[in-house]
Write a protein that holds these residues in place. Structure first.
Motif, PDB file in Angstrom:
ATOM      1  N   GLY A 103       0.811  -1.216   0.000  1.00 39.72           N
ATOM      2  CA  GLY A 103       0.000   0.000   0.000  1.00 39.72           C
ATOM      3  C   GLY A 103       0.840   1.260   0.000  1.00 39.72           C
ATOM      4  N   LEU A 104       1.913   1.252   0.772  1.00 42.47           N
ATOM      5  CA  LEU A 104       2.784   2.423   0.826  1.00 42.47           C
ATOM      6  C   LEU A 104       3.468   2.675  -0.517  1.00 42.47           C
ATOM      7  N   ALA A 105       3.847   1.597  -1.214  1.00 41.09           N
ATOM      8  CA  ALA A 105       4.480   1.756  -2.526  1.00 41.09           C
ATOM      9  C   ALA A 105       3.506   2.358  -3.534  1.00 41.09           C
ATOM     10  N   ALA A 106       2.271   1.874  -3.511  1.00 43.29           N
ATOM     11  CA  ALA A 106       1.257   2.439  -4.408  1.00 43.29           C
ATOM     12  C   ALA A 106       1.031   3.919  -4.091  1.00 43.29           C
ATOM     13  N   ALA A 107       0.949   4.242  -2.797  1.00 42.40           N
ATOM     14  CA  ALA A 107       0.748   5.638  -2.397  1.00 42.40           C
ATOM     15  C   ALA A 107       1.932   6.513  -2.807  1.00 42.40           C
ATOM     16  N   ALA A 108       3.143   5.958  -2.708  1.00 38.55           N
ATOM     17  CA  ALA A 108       4.333   6.722  -3.079  1.00 38.55           C
ATOM     18  C   ALA A 108       4.317   7.087  -4.559  1.00 38.55           C
ATOM     19  N   VAL A 109       3.854   6.158  -5.404  1.00 36.72           N
ATOM     20  CA  VAL A 109       3.772   6.442  -6.846  1.00 36.72           C
ATOM     21  C   VAL A 109       2.729   7.520  -7.123  1.00 36.72           C
ATOM     22  N   LEU A 110       1.644   7.541  -6.356  1.00 36.60           N
ATOM     23  CA  LEU A 110       0.572   8.514  -6.568  1.00 36.60           C
ATOM     24  C   LEU A 110       0.883   9.877  -5.965  1.00 36.60           C
ATOM     25  N   THR A 111       1.836   9.935  -5.040  1.00 37.37           N
ATOM     26  CA  THR A 111       2.095  11.182  -4.315  1.00 37.37           C
ATOM     27  C   THR A 111       2.511  12.349  -5.206  1.00 37.37           C
ATOM     28  N   PRO A 112       3.433  12.175  -6.157  1.00 37.06           N
ATOM     29  CA  PRO A 112       3.800  13.336  -6.996  1.00 37.06           C
ATOM     30  C   PRO A 112       2.610  13.942  -7.733  1.00 37.06           C
ATOM     31  N   TRP A 113       1.726  13.088  -8.249  1.00 44.68           N
ATOM     32  CA  TRP A 113       0.555  13.622  -8.960  1.00 44.68           C
ATOM     33  C   TRP A 113      -0.415  14.287  -7.980  1.00 44.68           C
ATOM     34  N   THR A 114      -0.516  13.758  -6.780  1.00 42.91           N
ATOM     35  CA  THR A 114      -1.368  14.370  -5.762  1.00 42.91           C
ATOM     36  C   THR A 114      -0.856  15.774  -5.417  1.00 42.91           C
ATOM     37  N   ILE A 115       0.466  15.900  -5.269  1.00 42.59           N
ATOM     38  CA  ILE A 115       1.062  17.211  -4.985  1.00 42.59           C
ATOM     39  C   ILE A 115       0.817  18.172  -6.142  1.00 42.59           C
ATOM     40  N   ARG A 116       0.963  17.671  -7.360  1.00 35.62           N
ATOM     41  CA  ARG A 116       0.705  18.518  -8.525  1.00 35.62           C
ATOM     42  C   ARG A 116      -0.721  19.036  -8.515  1.00 35.62           C
ATOM     43  N   ASN A 117      -1.687  18.162  -8.235  1.00 39.57           N
ATOM     44  CA  ASN A 117      -3.093  18.582  -8.221  1.00 39.57           C
ATOM     45  C   ASN A 117      -3.357  19.631  -7.151  1.00 39.57           C
ATOM     46  N   TYR A 118      -2.698  19.472  -6.007  1.00 41.74           N
ATOM     47  CA  TYR A 118      -2.901  20.448  -4.934  1.00 41.74           C
ATOM     48  C   TYR A 118      -2.309  21.806  -5.310  1.00 41.74           C
ATOM     49  N   ARG A 119      -1.142  21.791  -5.905  1.00 41.09           N
ATOM     50  CA  ARG A 119      -0.515  23.047  -6.302  1.00 41.09           C
ATOM     51  C   ARG A 119      -1.258  23.739  -7.440  1.00 41.09           C
ATOM     52  N   ALA A 120      -1.755  22.954  -8.389  1.00 35.69           N
ATOM     53  CA  ALA A 120      -2.391  23.535  -9.579  1.00 35.69           C
ATOM     54  C   ALA A 120      -3.834  23.940  -9.328  1.00 35.69           C
ATOM     55  N   LEU A 121      -4.536  23.169  -8.466  1.00 41.09           N
ATOM     56  CA  LEU A 121      -5.979  23.392  -8.306  1.00 41.09           C
ATOM     57  C   LEU A 121      -6.407  23.654  -6.873  1.00 41.09           C
ATOM     58  N   GLY A 122      -5.499  23.467  -5.917  1.00 36.63           N
ATOM     59  CA  GLY A 122      -5.850  23.694  -4.530  1.00 36.63           C
ATOM     60  C   GLY A 122      -6.748  22.627  -3.947  1.00 36.63           C
ATOM     61  N   ILE A 123      -6.702  21.417  -4.492  1.00 39.40           N
ATOM     62  CA  ILE A 123      -7.529  20.321  -4.003  1.00 39.40           C
ATOM     63  C   ILE A 123      -6.646  19.128  -3.667  1.00 39.40           C
ATOM     64  N   LEU A 124      -7.088  18.330  -2.700  1.00 42.29           N
ATOM     65  CA  LEU A 124      -6.374  17.113  -2.334  1.00 42.29           C
ATOM     66  C   LEU A 124      -6.994  15.966  -3.119  1.00 42.29           C
ATOM     67  N   CYS A 125      -6.330  15.556  -4.180  1.00 41.97           N
ATOM     68  CA  CYS A 125      -6.900  14.592  -5.117  1.00 41.97           C
ATOM     69  C   CYS A 125      -5.781  13.686  -5.635  1.00 41.97           C
ATOM     70  N   PRO A 126      -5.781  12.394  -5.272  1.00 43.08           N
ATOM     71  CA  PRO A 126      -4.691  11.503  -5.687  1.00 43.08           C
ATOM     72  C   PRO A 126      -4.552  11.350  -7.196  1.00 43.08           C
ATOM     73  N   VAL A 127      -5.689  11.258  -7.931  1.00 41.60           N
ATOM     74  CA  VAL A 127      -5.583  11.035  -9.376  1.00 41.60           C
ATOM     75  C   VAL A 127      -6.509  11.978 -10.147  1.00 41.60           C
ATOM     76  N   ARG A 128      -7.816  11.823  -9.985  1.00 44.59           N
ATOM     77  CA  ARG A 128      -8.759  12.631 -10.751  1.00 44.59           C
ATOM     78  C   ARG A 128      -9.860  13.153  -9.845  1.00 44.59           C
ATOM     79  N   ASP A 129     -10.502  14.246 -10.255  1.00 48.47           N
ATOM     80  CA  ASP A 129     -11.425  14.942  -9.359  1.00 48.47           C
ATOM     81  C   ASP A 129     -12.875  14.981  -9.852  1.00 48.47           C
ATOM     82  N   ASN A 130     -13.207  14.229 -10.901  1.00 49.00           N
ATOM     83  CA  ASN A 130     -14.529  14.386 -11.509  1.00 49.00           C
ATOM     84  C   ASN A 130     -15.513  13.282 -11.123  1.00 49.00           C
ATOM     85  N   PHE A 131     -15.250  12.569 -10.028  1.00 50.73           N
ATOM     86  CA  PHE A 131     -16.144  11.476  -9.643  1.00 50.73           C
ATOM     87  C   PHE A 131     -17.571  11.966  -9.442  1.00 50.73           C
ATOM     88  N   TRP A 132     -17.744  13.080  -8.740  1.00 50.07           N
ATOM     89  CA  TRP A 132     -19.105  13.553  -8.452  1.00 50.07           C
ATOM     90  C   TRP A 132     -19.782  14.159  -9.677  1.00 50.07           C
TER      91      TRP A 132
END
Length: 440
Positions: free
Chosen positions: A236-265
């Motif tokens: 689980g930690l390895a999977a989270a580590a791979v997703l972390t850079p994209w999560t940081i990018r989403n937070y910096r670009a959009l101000g949201i905490l989102c591991p991959v995509r934000d359009n679920f709702w």
């Protein structure tokens, strides 16, 4: 003495023979897909001036990347940074656009060829997955079925989307999941978790199965190693580590905490939060000018936050509608049946044939699962995790056959187990079963 030698070398020769057929199966799969590409690629750039058929959101984001706008603009107008799609496939498509032109005929041909190559390569993990649970003969049959499987051909050679990329990554990850319990080495488990994280960057829905597959593998490991919980945690930690850079990018670009995509709702709202008498797709900005204007005015985070609230309010006010639609979507996912009304048959004249086809695949899949349950439950459980957990997201959003593609290889393996006489594929009768064949 000669007889003994002949008997002892027969399994080895049989293994070499079946492995030598795998490259031929791959080449046949690739050839048939390339033939189809020659008939489909010319339609992509000419869909209309907005190029919806050329990847929809994936294509628009790839266009933005290739044009120097970054990972942005999930619809035709330039609209700024986005997290509405996972990054892997748009990045691949943008590379094709840079080399061969944005929305060009050459790009259409190349990306469909790449899709076809990825789909054809999926024959390899299908072979090893089926070999682990059913044996070599069944593995060859399953890989051969995939080579000529209509869904696999159509969605790779005719559609610009992430189906083939996700299918190859997810089937490879699943193949590892079947065997990972044989290794107590934490490095192996970390590698598997990293691959699962990479697969989620192609389609985040695949991540829903990781906890269940990891738990099954760790449970099998528990009797032979004290590291079973540590390995489960490291995955689980390895999977989270791979997703972390994209999560940081989403937070910096959009101000949201989102591991991959934000359009679920938005997708929930699309089919559960609007007027049920309207075409659900009309709630999407790409199909509705009013919604598009709101999206451009409000910005992506605020727009999606509003859809989140509208969807929740509508579901609370109409719970029976959500339940009814979810049941219908579940039935459609496994049968292809939505309606046989005159209007439906007029718009979809091939619907009855598609229903028969999908129902047949589902029948053999269930029959194969029942057979495997009787003889080797531990081999069946990972398949059950896929076919029971992965579709849940689509039961409450969109149950299209497109979105079933990541688990289609597992469906094929189980369908082969249900359709082919077990004597023909070398599986012994249940009373004599001694467990799965050692790993390849």
């Amino acid at each position: 003495m000669n007889n003994v030698s002949k008997i002892s070398t027969e399994p080895i020769m049989q293994g070499r023979h079946t492995r030598s057929r795998l490259p031929l199966i791959f080449l046949a799969a690739f050839a048939i897909r390339l033939i189809v590409v020659c008939f489909t690629y010319r339609d992509l750039p000419d869909a209309d001036k907005f190029y919806e058929a050329f990847g929809w959101e994936m294509g628009w984001i790839a266009r933005a990347l290739a044009s120097g706008h970054g990972f942005s603009s999930p619809y035709y107008p330039w609209s700024g940074p986005t997290a509405m799609q996972p990054p892997l496939y748009p990045a691949l498509l943008s590379l094709v656009f840079r080399l061969f032109g944005v929305y060009s005929l050459a790009s259409g041909f190349v990306i469909l060829c790449i899709n076809s190559l990825l789909s054809s390569l999926t024959c390899i993990p299908i072979y090893f997955s089926a070999k682990y649970s059913l044996g070599r003969r069944a593995a060859i049959i399953a890989a051969s079925v995939w080579a000529f499987y209509p869904f696999a051909i159509y969605f790779s050679a005719g559609r610009v989307w992430e189906y083939s990329l996700t299918g190859l990554l997810f089937t490879t990850s699943f193949c590892i999941a079947q065997r990972i319990h044989r290794s107590a080495n934490p490095i192996a488990w970390i590698g598997w978790g990293a691959l699962a994280g990479l697969t989620a960057l192609s389609n985040p829905s695949t991540l829903s199965t990781l906890p269940f597959l990891a738990f099954l593998a760790a449970w099998q490991l528990r009797n032979s190693s004290r590291r079973w919980f540590l390995n489960f945690l490291l995955t689980g930690l390895a999977a989270a580590a791979v997703l972390t850079p994209w999560t940081i990018r989403n937070y910096r670009a959009l101000g949201i905490l989102c591991p991959v995509r934000d359009n679920f709702w938005l997708e929930i709202y699309d089919d559960n939060g609007g007027d049920p008498s309207l075409d659900p797709s009309f709630a999407h900005p790409s199909s509705n000018p009013v919604e598009m204007q709101k999206f451009l005015t409000m910005g992506e985070p605020a727009f999606l936050k509003e859809k989140h609230q509208i969807a929740i309010d509508y579901i609370k006010a109409h719970p029976q509608f959500m339940i009814h639609k979810t049941i219908r979507r579940t039935v459609y996912y496994w049968t292809g049946y939505w309606s046989l009304s005159a209007k439906e048959l007029h718009e979809q004249p091939y619907e009855p044939g598609n229903i028969f086809y999908v129902c047949s695949i589902t029948f053999f899949m269930l029959r194969g699962a029942r057979r495997l349950w009787r003889v080797n439950r531990s081999a069946l459980l990972p398949y059950l995790a896929l076919i029971c957990i992965f579709p849940l997201t689509y039961y409450i959003t969109h149950p299209l056959m497109d979105y079933r593609q990541p688990i289609e290889p597992a469906i094929i393996v189980l369908a082969v187990a249900g359709a082919i006489p077990w004597k023909r594929i070398g599986v012994v009768r249940p009373a004599a079963w001694t467990g799965p064949e050692p790993a390849a």
